[in-house]
Design an enzyme around this catalytic site. Structure first.
Site, PDB file in Angstrom:
ATOM      1  N   ALA A 182      36.462  41.015  29.711  1.00 56.73           N
ATOM      2  CA  ALA A 182      37.560  41.976  29.859  1.00 56.73           C
ATOM      3  C   ALA A 182      37.124  43.126  30.760  1.00 56.73           C
ATOM      4  O   ALA A 182      35.943  43.474  30.812  1.00 56.73           O
ATOM      5  CB  ALA A 182      38.008  42.506  28.502  1.00 56.73           C
ATOM      6  N   ASP A 183      38.095  43.703  31.449  1.00 58.87           N
ATOM      7  CA  ASP A 183      37.843  44.889  32.253  1.00 58.87           C
ATOM      8  C   ASP A 183      39.133  45.702  32.329  1.00 58.87           C
ATOM      9  O   ASP A 183      40.213  45.137  32.473  1.00 58.87           O
ATOM     10  CB  ASP A 183      37.378  44.526  33.669  1.00 58.87           C
ATOM     11  N   THR A 184      38.988  47.019  32.218  1.00 57.08           N
ATOM     12  CA  THR A 184      40.136  47.917  32.223  1.00 57.08           C
ATOM     13  C   THR A 184      40.040  48.888  33.385  1.00 57.08           C
ATOM     14  O   THR A 184      38.964  49.434  33.658  1.00 57.08           O
ATOM     15  CB  THR A 184      40.203  48.711  30.900  1.00 57.08           C
TER      16      THR A 184
END
Length: 186
Positions: A67-69
């Site tokens: 995941a990456d935000t």
């Protein structure tokens, strides 16, 4: 089913614990600088996929979660600030405006042939911020590991006028959308 979270993010760890997901953590240690900046919707998905790929190859019997935000305003991607000045510039840019928080997620399981990538977006509106508020926040909360230079779950929650979308996505992981997707596999 066995899961690996390919992230050291304490926020993602806490969000996944809320749904009683049994997982271990292995940091992907990927070089994020190799990913070319594309659209704000493609960029975090590419990063998430790189994280999941790097761990999945060595752990083919696990479902790996990458995941990456990021934060985006007017198609400009705001990652983590490098210093006080950059953090201040980002918060001034977000002041009295609406921005997007986009989290890309990648699910990989080599043995079950799972290769699922998606993103979630939440819209966040800030109140007008003063220099005093911004300086105080940066000095006391040191948001240098936060996309867009803020964490909604800390003092910066006072900056928020309105949210449209998932709160958990803004914190760092769209757990409800994740759950809807993994239900079809398990």
């Amino acid at each position: 089913m066995k899961f690996i979270l390919a992230s050291q993010s304490p926020r993602r760890k806490e969000i996944l614990k809320k749904i009683n997901l049994n997982f271990k953590i292995i940091n992907s240690n990927i070089d994020e600088s190799v990913v070319k900046l594309t659209t704000p919707y493609e960029y975090p998905v590419k990063l998430a996929e790189m994280k999941a790929d790097s761990i999945s190859k060595k752990n083919p019997n696990y479902t790996v979660i990458g995941a990456d935000t990021i934060v985006s305003i007017n198609d400009q991607i705001l990652n983590k600030p490098c210093n006080f000045e950059e953090a201040k510039m980002m918060l001034n840019l977000l002041s009295n405006k609406t921005h997007e928080v986009i989290t890309g997620v990648s699910l990989k399981n080599e043995s079950l042939d799972i290769n699922e990538n998606f993103y979630d977006v939440s819209f966040v509106s800030f109140y007008q911020l003063t220099d005093e508020q911004i300086n105080y926040y940066i000095s006391h909360y040191k948001p240098f590991d936060k996309a867009g230079s803020y964490a909604i779950q800390d003092y910066a929650g006072l900056f928020i006028k309105n949210i449209n979308g998932s709160y958990d996505n803004i914190v760092g992981f769209p757990v409800s959308k994740f759950y809807q997707i993994i239900k079809k596999y398990f």
